[in-house]
Design a protein around this motif. Structure first.
Motif, PDB file in Angstrom:
ATOM      1  N   ASN A   1      15.213  18.198  12.357  1.00 41.12           N
ATOM      2  CA  ASN A   1      16.175  19.291  12.507  1.00 41.12           C
ATOM      3  C   ASN A   1      15.550  20.644  12.205  1.00 41.12           C
ATOM      4  OD1 ASN A   1      18.070  17.436  13.114  1.00 41.12           O
ATOM      5  ND2 ASN A   1      19.282  17.707  11.257  1.00 41.12           N
TER       6      ASN A   1
ATOM      7  N   TRP B   1      12.713  22.177  14.878  1.00 44.52           N
ATOM      8  CA  TRP B   1      13.067  22.933  16.082  1.00 44.52           C
ATOM      9  C   TRP B   1      13.578  24.314  15.741  1.00 44.52           C
ATOM     10  CZ3 TRP B   1      10.672  21.279  20.016  1.00 44.52           C
ATOM     11  CH2 TRP B   1      10.391  19.919  20.151  1.00 44.52           C
TER      12      TRP B   1
ATOM     13  N   TYR C   1      12.799  17.382  25.355  1.00 43.93           N
ATOM     14  CA  TYR C   1      12.949  18.837  25.340  1.00 43.93           C
ATOM     15  C   TYR C   1      11.759  19.638  25.842  1.00 43.93           C
ATOM     16  CZ  TYR C   1      16.936  17.382  22.727  1.00 43.93           C
ATOM     17  OH  TYR C   1      18.085  16.761  22.368  1.00 43.93           O
TER      18      TYR C   1
ATOM     19  N   GLN D   1      12.217  22.453  28.505  1.00 43.87           N
ATOM     20  CA  GLN D   1      12.823  23.686  28.021  1.00 43.87           C
ATOM     21  C   GLN D   1      11.743  24.649  27.505  1.00 43.87           C
ATOM     22  OE1 GLN D   1      15.818  22.846  24.997  1.00 43.87           O
ATOM     23  NE2 GLN D   1      15.232  24.697  23.908  1.00 43.87           N
TER      24      GLN D   1
ATOM     25  N   GLY E   1      18.151  20.756  30.566  1.00 41.54           N
ATOM     26  CA  GLY E   1      18.229  21.695  29.444  1.00 41.54           C
ATOM     27  C   GLY E   1      19.533  21.658  28.661  1.00 41.54           C
TER      28      GLY E   1
ATOM     29  N   GLY F   1      20.799  18.949  25.022  1.00 39.02           N
ATOM     30  CA  GLY F   1      20.796  19.168  23.568  1.00 39.02           C
ATOM     31  C   GLY F   1      22.119  19.728  23.080  1.00 39.02           C
ATOM     32  N   THR F   2      22.709  20.634  23.875  1.00 45.68           N
ATOM     33  CA  THR F   2      23.987  21.220  23.496  1.00 45.68           C
ATOM     34  C   THR F   2      25.092  20.165  23.529  1.00 45.68           C
ATOM     35  OG1 THR F   2      23.174  23.223  24.566  1.00 45.68           O
ATOM     36  CG2 THR F   2      25.478  23.213  23.910  1.00 45.68           C
TER      37      THR F   2
ATOM     38  N   THR G   1      24.861  18.228  20.165  1.00 46.45           N
ATOM     39  CA  THR G   1      25.356  18.871  18.945  1.00 46.45           C
ATOM     40  C   THR G   1      26.825  19.235  19.056  1.00 46.45           C
ATOM     41  OG1 THR G   1      24.544  20.966  19.800  1.00 46.45           O
ATOM     42  CG2 THR G   1      23.119  19.811  18.264  1.00 46.45           C
TER      43      THR G   1
ATOM     44  N   PRO H   1      19.937  25.404  16.614  1.00 46.64           N
ATOM     45  CA  PRO H   1      20.458  24.042  16.700  1.00 46.64           C
ATOM     46  C   PRO H   1      19.333  23.033  16.512  1.00 46.64           C
ATOM     47  CG  PRO H   1      20.265  24.979  18.879  1.00 46.64           C
ATOM     48  CD  PRO H   1      19.886  26.060  17.920  1.00 46.64           C
ATOM     49  N   SER H   2      19.698  21.854  16.016  1.00 45.18           N
ATOM     50  CA  SER H   2      18.668  20.833  15.816  1.00 45.18           C
ATOM     51  C   SER H   2      18.191  20.294  17.148  1.00 45.18           C
ATOM     52  CB  SER H   2      19.224  19.704  14.955  1.00 45.18           C
ATOM     53  OG  SER H   2      20.389  19.179  15.551  1.00 45.18           O
ATOM     54  N   MET H   3      18.948  20.505  18.184  1.00 40.36           N
ATOM     55  CA  MET H   3      18.540  20.071  19.513  1.00 40.36           C
ATOM     56  C   MET H   3      19.027  21.072  20.534  1.00 40.36           C
ATOM     57  SD  MET H   3      19.223  16.060  19.511  1.00 40.36           S
ATOM     58  CE  MET H   3      20.320  16.100  18.140  1.00 40.36           C
ATOM     59  N   GLY H   4      18.343  21.147  21.646  1.00 41.90           N
ATOM     60  CA  GLY H   4      18.810  21.997  22.719  1.00 41.90           C
ATOM     61  C   GLY H   4      18.527  23.466  22.450  1.00 41.90           C
ATOM     62  N   LYS H   5      19.130  24.302  23.276  1.00 38.72           N
ATOM     63  CA  LYS H   5      18.803  25.715  23.225  1.00 38.72           C
ATOM     64  C   LYS H   5      19.588  26.458  22.170  1.00 38.72           C
ATOM     65  CE  LYS H   5      16.902  26.705  27.669  1.00 38.72           C
ATOM     66  NZ  LYS H   5      16.899  27.574  28.814  1.00 38.72           N
ATOM     67  N   SER H   6      18.933  27.470  21.622  1.00 42.84           N
ATOM     68  CA  SER H   6      19.603  28.360  20.685  1.00 42.84           C
ATOM     69  C   SER H   6      20.693  29.143  21.400  1.00 42.84           C
ATOM     70  CB  SER H   6      18.573  29.316  20.104  1.00 42.84           C
ATOM     71  OG  SER H   6      19.219  30.433  19.549  1.00 42.84           O
TER      72      SER H   6
END
Lengths: 477, 301
Positions: free
Chosen positions: A109, A112, A134, A137, A433, A436-437, A440, B262-267
Motif C-alpha cells: 500500500n 504505490w 499496473y 499505467q 487503468g 485499481g479504482t 478501492t 490510493p493503494s491501487m490504481g490512479k491517484s
C-alpha cells in the motif's frame, strides 16, 4: 583514403547492426551497388560514428567505469524479500565497490503512494519493482524506460527467458519492453498442514468450492479455526471466480465481464460462510493483521478464534509464510485456490517485474544491475527465488539445489508451479487503468458488506451494485 | 571597499535585519503553505492523477463529492470523533490539572509523566502499540478476563466500538491542554479563594464559582485548539484501524489521503484537493461558531 576505409568499415558495421535489429535482413546486394551505397552513407556514417561507438560500448558496459554512484532500488514486499534483495545488491557492490545501493522497501500500500509522489517530482529510484496489473499505467505516464534498445544491444540479455514471459513485460501501447519478469508464480492456497493432519483432513489439489466449504466447516467445528478471505480490496478472487465461470478476464476496456447473476453466486458464497461462522466477518477482519505475513492469522495468534487454516496468496509468498510458520512450529502446505473449474481458473503469472525508471541518471548502469538480477546465478541464489521461480530457465535450474538447501519450501513451490503449468489456462491481459479504482472504491465496500452478518444488503443487491458501479467507473475513466 | 561598507550599512538597517531573520519563516510559509495551498485550490478544479498533466474540469469534483457516500461517512465519523473526543479530552485535562496544581515534592515529576503521552502520542510506535493492546488476544482483553472471568476475546475493532479505541487514545493525550490549564490555575488570584472561604464556600463551591469561571477563557482556547486538531487527526485512523471496519473509523484526512495516494490504481489528486478545501470551510465554520458562542459562556474580566 584512410578516412574512407574507416567509413566503409563503420557503415557496414552499422548495416549489420540494423539488419540484426530489423529481424528480416535485406537481400545481399551486388558488390558495386554496395559500394555506391557505402559512398552515399559514408558522410552520414561519419557523423553517426560516435553514436555507433556509443551503442557498441553499451553492450559490454562496465559498471566499474561508473564512478562512485548510488543506485536507487524500490520494491514492495516482506521482511524475507528485504533481506534477500539487500544480500543480492551487496554482492553486486562486492564486485563493483564503486556502486552502492539505496534500497527502498515498503509494504504494498505504501509503496504505490510513495512511488506516485516520487514520479511527480521526478525522483523515482533507478530501478523499481512493477506489478503485472499496473505497469501499463506507468508506461502511459512516461515513467518507465524503454528497454528494447538495451535488449537489442545485448546489454540486457533476455535470450534465456521464454518468449511468452518476455511478452508479459511488453506494453500494448507500442510493443516495446518496459518491464522484465522477476519470477514466475501462481495463485496458491497456503494452509496449515499441521492442523489438517491433526484433524485427519486431506486437502486435495484442484478443490471445488463445495469441497473447500466442507473442509472449512469441518475444521471450524473441530478446532474453532476459521478462514480469512482475500484482502477486501482485491480483484483477485473475483477474477479467479470469473475465469472459473469461463471468462478469460474480469476487466475489459469498457467494463467487467461478469453478469449480476454470476456475482450473486459469488456474494452468496461469502454470506453463507459468514453465517455458518467459518469465514471471518468484516469486524473480525478488522481485528487481525492482514497486511504483514508474520502477523497473518495463518501463522499468528494465540487463540483459535483469530486463526485461519489457510491464506489466499501467491506461490512466491509461500516462502515468507513458511518462514513465519516455522517460528510458530507449524508446517504449511500449498494447493490451488478452490474453484469449480480450477484448471480454467488457475494461471501462471509473472510475480513482479523489474523496471528502470526514466528518472535514472545512468541508464547503462541500471541496465547492468537489472541484467545481473535476471541472469546472474549467484544473484538469484541470494534472492532465493522469493519473487518466484526465476524467469531465466538456465538460472532456475542452476540455483535449484543451492536454494533448496536453504529453503525446504523451494522444491514444494517448484512442484506446485509444475502442477499449475499442467492445470491452468493462459493468463488474462494486464488490467486496464480503471481497475485499481474499482478495487478501492467498489470491491472493498461490497466485500465488507458481504462479510457483515448484520448487513441488510442481499447477495443480489451486492451483485447488481458491483456490475453497475464498476461499469460506471470504466465509462468515466 | 565602498561597496562593502554600503552592504554592511544596508544589513545594519533595522528592517533589512528583520527580513533576514524572518527569512526562514517566509521561505517555509511560501514553500510549504501558500504555494501548495494555491496549487491545491487550482487542482481542486482539475482531473489530476499526479503522473499526467492536470485537466481543468470546473466544479465537477465538488459536485461529485456531494454524491459520494464515503465522503458523508467520513464526515460523520470525523465530526463524531471531534465533538465527542474533544470535550472528554478537555475535561480530563482539567481534572488532572486540578490534581497536579498543588505543590508537592513530586508534582514536577507527575506533570512530566502525565505530559509524556502527548509528546509520543501522535507517533507511529504508539499507534502500533495501541492496536496490539486492543487486539482480541491483546493486553486489554487479558486484563479484562482476569477482572471479569467470563469475558474473553472481546472484539474492540467492531463497527460500534472501533471509534472508541481512537477516542480513548486522544483523551489519553491530554498533556498539552493540561499544561495550559496548570498555568492558568496559577494565575488565579489567591485572594478570591480566601474571600470565598470567608463567605463559607466549600471546595466544591469554590471550584464552580471561582475556578471554573476564571478558567473559561482557557477552556475556550483548549476547546478551539483541540477541535481543530481532532478534525485534522490522521495517524490514528491510518495505523490503528485503517478506517475499518466498514469505514466506521474513516477519518476525513484518511479519506483525502486515500484519494490522493490510493493503494491501487490512479491517484485522484484533484478530487482529494477539493475534499481538502471542503474540510477547510468546515473547520473555519466550526471555529467561527465557537468564537460566536464565546460571549455566551466565556467569562472576561
Amino acid at each position: 583514403m584512410k578516412k574512407k576505409v574507416i567509413a566503409v568499415v563503420l557503415a557496414s558495421a552499422m548495416a549489420m547492426t540494423l539488419a540484426a535489429c530489423g529481424g528480416s535482413a535485406p537481400a545481399p546486394a551486388a558488390e558495386e551497388k554496395a559500394e555506391e551505397q557505402v559512398e552515399a552513407v559514408a558522410e552520414q556514417a561519419q557523423e553517426q560514428a560516435a553514436e555507433v561507438a556509443e551503442a557498441a560500448a553499451a553492450g559490454p558496459y562496465d559498471p566499474a567505469s561508473a564512478g562512485e554512484v548510488k543506485v536507487g532500488f524500490g520494491w514492495w514486499g516482506n521482511q524475507v524479500r528485504d533481506e534477500v534483495t539487500i544480500a543480492a545488491l551487496d554482492h553486486f557492490t562486492e564486485m563493483y565497490p564503486n556502486v552502492t545501493f539505496n534500497p527502498n522497501a515498503q509494504a504494498w500500500n505504501d509503496y504505490w503512494a510513495q512511488m506516485t509522489s516520487f514520479s511527480s517530482s521526478d525522483t523515482l529510484p533507478d530501478l523499481m519493482q512493477q506489478d503485472y496489473a499496473y505497469f501499463e499505467q506507468w508506461v502511459e505516464a512516461g515513467d518507465l524506460l524503454d528497454l528494447t534498445p538495451y535488449v537489442e544491444s545485448g546489454a540486457l540479455d533476455l535470450s534465456k527467458l521464454p518468449q511468452s514471459i518476455i511478452d508479459t513485460g511488453v506494453s500494448a501501447s507500442d510493443g516495446h519492453i518496459y518491464a522484465v519478469c522477476a519470477g514466475m508464480n501462481a495463485p496458491g492456497l497456503s494452509y496449515n498442514k499441521t492442523l489438517t493432519d491433526e484433524l485427519g483432513i486431506e486437502v486435495p489439489d484442484n478443490m471445488t468450492w463445495d469441497q473447500f466449504v466442507d473442509i472449512s466447516r469441518e475444521i471450524y467445528e473441530k478446532s474453532g479455526v476459521g478462514v480469512l478471505w482475500h484482502n477486501m480490496n482485491s480483484e483477485n478472487p473475483i477474477t479467479y471466480f470469473a475465469r472459473g465461470k469461463g471468462h478469460e478476464a474480469l476487466f475489459e476496456a469498457d467494463g467487467v465481464t461478469v453478469t449480476p447473476e454470476e456475482m450473486t453466486e459469488y456474494y452468496t458464497r461469502l454470506k453463507t460462510g459468514v453465517e455458518e461462522g467459518w469465514l471471518f466477518s468484516t469486524e473480525k477482519c478488522a481485528s487481525v493483521d492482514m497486511a504483514t505475513i508474520p502477523q497473518s492469522p495463518l501463522v499468528f495468534g494465540s487463540d483459535p478464534s483469530v486463526r485461519s487454516w489457510c491464506a489466499f496468496n501467491f506461490s512466491n509468498q509461500y516462502l515468507a509464510f513458511s518462514n513465519a510458520a516455522e517460528a510458530d512450529g507449524i508446517e504449511l502446505g500449498i494447493t490451488s485456490w478452490p474453484e469449480d473449474n480450477p484448471t480454467q481458473a488457475n494461471y501462471l503469472k509473472p510475480s513482479q517485474f523489474f523496471s528502470i525508471t526514466t528518472d535514472t541518471q545512468n541508464p547503462d548502469l541500471a541496465v547492468a544491475v537489472l541484467n545481473y538480477l535476471i541472469n546472474d546465478v549467484e544473484a538469484n541464489t541470494l534472492l532465493r527465488a522469493e519473487r518466484g521461480i526465476p524467469a531465466n530457465t538456465e538460472v532456475a535450474a542452476a540455483i535449484a539445489d543451492e536454494v533448496s538447501k536453504v529453503d525446504a519450501s523451494y522444491p514444494i513451490i517448484v512442484n506446485y508451479l509444475d502442477f499449475v503449468g499442467e492445470n491452468s489456462a493462459p493468463i488474462f491481459p494486464p488490467l486496464p487503468g480503471y481497475a485499481g479504482t474499482v478495487n478501492t472504491d467498489v470491491i472493498q465496500h461490497l466485500t465488507e458488506e458481504a462479510l457483515d452478518p448484520a448487513s441488510s444488503e442481499t447477495a443480489e443487491d451486492l451483485a447488481a451494485a458491483f456490475v453497475d458501479e464498476a461499469n460506471q467507473i470504466a465509462s468515466s475513466y | 571597499m565602498n561597496n562593502k561598507k554600503s552592504l554592511r550599512q544596508a544589513l545594519g538597517e533595522e528592517h533589512v535585519a528583520g527580513y533576514i531573520f524572518s527569512l526562514p519563516f517566509i521561505f517555509g510559509f511560501l514553500m510549504f503553505m501558500l504555494i501548495p495551498m494555491v496549487m491545491s485550490l487550482y487542482f481542486s478544479f482539475c482531473k489530476y492523477d499526479i503522473q499526467n498533466p492536470a485537466a481543468f474540469i470546473g466544479f465537477k469534483n465538488y459536485i461529485d463529492i456531494f454524491h459520494d457516500k464515503s465522503f458523508w461517512k467520513a464526515l460523520r465519523v470525523t465530526v463524531y470523533y471531534a465533538f465527542v473526543g474533544t470535550p472528554l479530552k478537555v475535561i480530563f485535562a482539567l481534572i488532572v490539572a486540578l490534581i497536579l496544581a498543588r505543590d508537592t515534592k513530586l508534582t514536577g515529576f507527575y506533570r512530566a509523566a502525565y505530559y509524556l503521552p502527548s509528546i509520543i502520542g501522535g507517533s507511529v510506535a504508539v499507534a502500533i502499540l495501541w492496536r496490539r493492546m486492543f487486539e482480541p488476544t491483546g493486553t486489554i482483553n487479558a486484563l479484562l478476563s482476569i477482572l471479569f472471568p467470563g469475558m474473553t476475546n472481546f472484539n474492540w475493532f467492531s463497527e460500534k466500538s472501533a471509534i472508541w479505541v481512537l477516542i480513548v487514545l486522544t483523551v489519553w493525550q491530554f498533556g498539552s491542554s493540561m499544561l495550559i490549564f496548570l498555568s492558568a490555575l496559577k494565575q488565579i488570584n489567591r485572594e478570591l479563594y480566601e474571600a470565598a472561604m470567608v463567605d463559607g464556600a466549600n471546595k466544591w463551591k469554590q471550584f464552580w464559582k471561582v475556578t471554573l469561571p476564571l478558567l473559561t477563557p482557557t477552556v475556550f482556547f483548549n476547546l478551539v485548539q483541540q477541535t481543530i486538531n481532532s478534525f485534522l487527526a490522521f495517524t490514528q485512523s491510518k495505523l490503528i484501524t485503517d478506517g475499518q471496519p466498514k469505514d466506521s473509523t474513516l477519518f476525513y484526512t484518511l479519506y483525502v489521503y486515500r484519494k490522493a495516494f490510493p493503494s491501487m490504481g490512479k491517484s485522484q489528486m484533484g478530487y482529494a484537493s477539493a475534499l481538502a478545501w471542503i474540510m477547510l470551510v468546515i473547520i473555519s465554520t466550526v471555529t467561527a461558531l465557537l468564537f460566536w458562542s464565546r460571549s455566551k459562556w466565556v467569562y472576561e474580566e
